[in-house]
Design a protein around this motif. Structure first.
Motif, PDB file in Angstrom:
ATOM      1  N   ARG A  84      62.982  78.775  33.450  1.00 55.41           N
ATOM      2  CA  ARG A  84      63.436  77.685  34.318  1.00 55.41           C
ATOM      3  C   ARG A  84      62.474  76.516  34.273  1.00 55.41           C
ATOM      4  O   ARG A  84      62.883  75.345  34.230  1.00 55.41           O
ATOM      5  CB  ARG A  84      63.551  78.196  35.762  1.00 55.41           C
ATOM      6  N   ALA A  85      61.175  76.804  34.260  1.00 51.61           N
ATOM      7  CA  ALA A  85      60.168  75.746  34.183  1.00 51.61           C
ATOM      8  C   ALA A  85      60.308  74.971  32.882  1.00 51.61           C
ATOM      9  O   ALA A  85      60.234  73.733  32.860  1.00 51.61           O
ATOM     10  CB  ALA A  85      58.769  76.341  34.304  1.00 51.61           C
TER      11      ALA A  85
ATOM     12  N   SER B 145      46.187  67.185  41.434  1.00 55.53           N
ATOM     13  CA  SER B 145      45.881  65.863  41.998  1.00 55.53           C
ATOM     14  C   SER B 145      45.856  64.809  40.905  1.00 55.53           C
ATOM     15  O   SER B 145      46.290  63.675  41.110  1.00 55.53           O
ATOM     16  CB  SER B 145      44.531  65.891  42.720  1.00 55.53           C
ATOM     17  N   VAL B 146      45.341  65.183  39.726  1.00 58.67           N
ATOM     18  CA  VAL B 146      45.317  64.251  38.605  1.00 58.67           C
ATOM     19  C   VAL B 146      46.744  63.903  38.182  1.00 58.67           C
ATOM     20  O   VAL B 146      47.057  62.746  37.915  1.00 58.67           O
ATOM     21  CB  VAL B 146      44.524  64.833  37.419  1.00 58.67           C
ATOM     22  N   VAL B 147      47.621  64.895  38.125  1.00 58.07           N
ATOM     23  CA  VAL B 147      49.019  64.642  37.744  1.00 58.07           C
ATOM     24  C   VAL B 147      49.665  63.649  38.706  1.00 58.07           C
ATOM     25  O   VAL B 147      50.236  62.630  38.293  1.00 58.07           O
ATOM     26  CB  VAL B 147      49.823  65.955  37.723  1.00 58.07           C
ATOM     27  N   ALA B 148      49.576  63.934  40.011  1.00 58.24           N
ATOM     28  CA  ALA B 148      50.193  63.051  41.010  1.00 58.24           C
ATOM     29  C   ALA B 148      49.574  61.662  40.983  1.00 58.24           C
ATOM     30  O   ALA B 148      50.284  60.644  41.076  1.00 58.24           O
ATOM     31  CB  ALA B 148      50.041  63.669  42.405  1.00 58.24           C
TER      32      ALA B 148
ATOM     33  N   VAL C 141      56.588  62.076  30.627  1.00 55.13           N
ATOM     34  CA  VAL C 141      56.617  63.135  31.636  1.00 55.13           C
ATOM     35  C   VAL C 141      55.245  63.801  31.670  1.00 55.13           C
ATOM     36  O   VAL C 141      54.718  64.217  30.637  1.00 55.13           O
ATOM     37  CB  VAL C 141      57.694  64.190  31.318  1.00 55.13           C
ATOM     38  N   ILE C 142      54.662  63.887  32.856  1.00 52.22           N
ATOM     39  CA  ILE C 142      53.348  64.497  33.018  1.00 52.22           C
ATOM     40  C   ILE C 142      53.537  65.827  33.726  1.00 52.22           C
ATOM     41  O   ILE C 142      54.083  65.886  34.833  1.00 52.22           O
ATOM     42  CB  ILE C 142      52.400  63.585  33.801  1.00 52.22           C
ATOM     43  N   ALA C 143      53.108  66.910  33.078  1.00 45.61           N
ATOM     44  CA  ALA C 143      53.377  68.254  33.577  1.00 45.61           C
ATOM     45  C   ALA C 143      52.103  68.960  34.015  1.00 45.61           C
ATOM     46  O   ALA C 143      51.091  68.925  33.316  1.00 45.61           O
ATOM     47  CB  ALA C 143      54.074  69.078  32.492  1.00 45.61           C
TER      48      ALA C 143
ATOM     49  N   VAL D  99      56.577  66.564  36.253  1.00 43.04           N
ATOM     50  CA  VAL D  99      57.353  67.786  36.369  1.00 43.04           C
ATOM     51  C   VAL D  99      56.377  68.917  36.628  1.00 43.04           C
ATOM     52  O   VAL D  99      55.317  68.982  36.000  1.00 43.04           O
ATOM     53  CB  VAL D  99      58.206  68.064  35.098  1.00 43.04           C
ATOM     54  N   ASN D 100      56.678  69.737  37.599  1.00 40.63           N
ATOM     55  CA  ASN D 100      55.806  70.860  37.900  1.00 40.63           C
ATOM     56  C   ASN D 100      56.300  72.075  37.126  1.00 40.63           C
ATOM     57  O   ASN D 100      57.363  72.604  37.408  1.00 40.63           O
ATOM     58  CB  ASN D 100      55.809  71.158  39.398  1.00 40.63           C
ATOM     59  N   VAL D 101      55.542  72.484  36.107  1.00 38.25           N
ATOM     60  CA  VAL D 101      55.910  73.684  35.372  1.00 38.25           C
ATOM     61  C   VAL D 101      55.095  74.887  35.842  1.00 38.25           C
ATOM     62  O   VAL D 101      55.248  75.978  35.309  1.00 38.25           O
ATOM     63  CB  VAL D 101      55.751  73.484  33.847  1.00 38.25           C
ATOM     64  N   ASP D 102      54.250  74.660  36.856  1.00 35.29           N
ATOM     65  CA  ASP D 102      53.559  75.774  37.506  1.00 35.29           C
ATOM     66  C   ASP D 102      54.370  76.171  38.735  1.00 35.29           C
ATOM     67  O   ASP D 102      53.956  75.965  39.871  1.00 35.29           O
ATOM     68  CB  ASP D 102      52.137  75.355  37.895  1.00 35.29           C
TER      69      ASP D 102
END
Length: 242
Positions: free
Chosen positions: A113-114, A44-47, A128-130, A76-79
């Motif tokens: 891939r992540a 939620s913090v990332v978004a 970029v916030i991951a 970017v979602n690396v999870d």
């Protein structure tokens, strides 16, 4: 640690920042990794942080003298094992069945891939916030290695040192920390500590898989990152800091 979090409360609206320092970020490519234990609210913090920073950039671009100012922020979602940010942005964040359908098992190929997606995002955006996996493993290290700066979001103070040490081990500069709390606890979102050019910490309430770009702590973090902490990081990396 909880007493420390309550000890100093800062009125973020009184924090004086030089907006012109955001120009130092043009042409740069920075990765901010957000880590913390599962269900701490880091997705939620990332978004929310991406939305808040985009609002600030649009505000700057609308002013006289800021014509041509260009700064791209994206997440970017690396999870990839638990892509919660996607659930939040598609408004399925609270739909547990839809959220579970997005989950998949971690493999070495998925981790690579992540990392590749993180690398591509850094090439195309300035900031970029991951969103990192919630458990520190070898896979977490692989997907976090491209992070320049780190933010810890936790609902458990006992996990704070673990994530701080993780960032230190990777050579990632920790710039912020937030304790997440539930609304029923009756506490407000606040900034507890601000050290210019170094660090911001505070408390954030109601991280329930929703975008909260208007939250006082999120809004302050967005401003401090754009106008202080990230420009300072660039200056230090280039050896131009005073």
């Amino acid at each position: 640690p909880e007493e420390f979090a309550r000890r100093e409360v800062v009125d973020w609206k009184q924090i004086m920042l030089h907006e012109g320092r955001a120009r130092l970020l043009e042409g740069e490519h920075l990765g901010i990794v957000v880590g913390g234990p599962p269900r701490s609210g880091k997705s939620s913090v990332v978004a929310s942080l991406v939305a808040a920073m985009e609002d600030l950039i649009k505000s700057l671009q609308s002013r006289r003298g800021w014509e041509g100012f260009s700064l791209k922020v994206q997440y970017v979602n690396v999870d990839l094992g638990t892509p919660t940010v996607e659930s939040i942005l598609t408004r399925h964040g609270k739909d547990e069945s839809a959220h579970k359908q997005l989950k998949q098992s971690w493999t070495e190929a998925l981790a690579l891939r992540a990392m590749e997606e993180f690398s591509r995002a850094k090439q195309s955006a300035n900031i970029v916030i991951a969103d990192l996996p919630g458990i520190i493993t070898g896979i977490t290290e692989v997907v976090a290695v491209l992070g320049d700066c780190g933010v810890v979001v936790t609902n458990d103070w006992a996990k704070t040192t673990e994530w701080r040490d993780f960032f230190r081990r990777l050579g990632t500069t920790q710039v912020a920390q937030a304790m997440s709390r539930k609304p029923e606890e009756g506490l407000p979102s606040v900034v507890t500590t601000y050290k210019r050019e170094k660090f911001l910490s505070g408390r954030i309430v109601g991280l329930d898989r929703t975008v909260r770009s208007w939250d006082p702590f999120v809004e302050c973090l967005a401003r401090v990152l754009l106008f202080d902490l990230l420009p300072t990081f660039i200056e230090r990396r280039k050896g131009t800091a005073c």
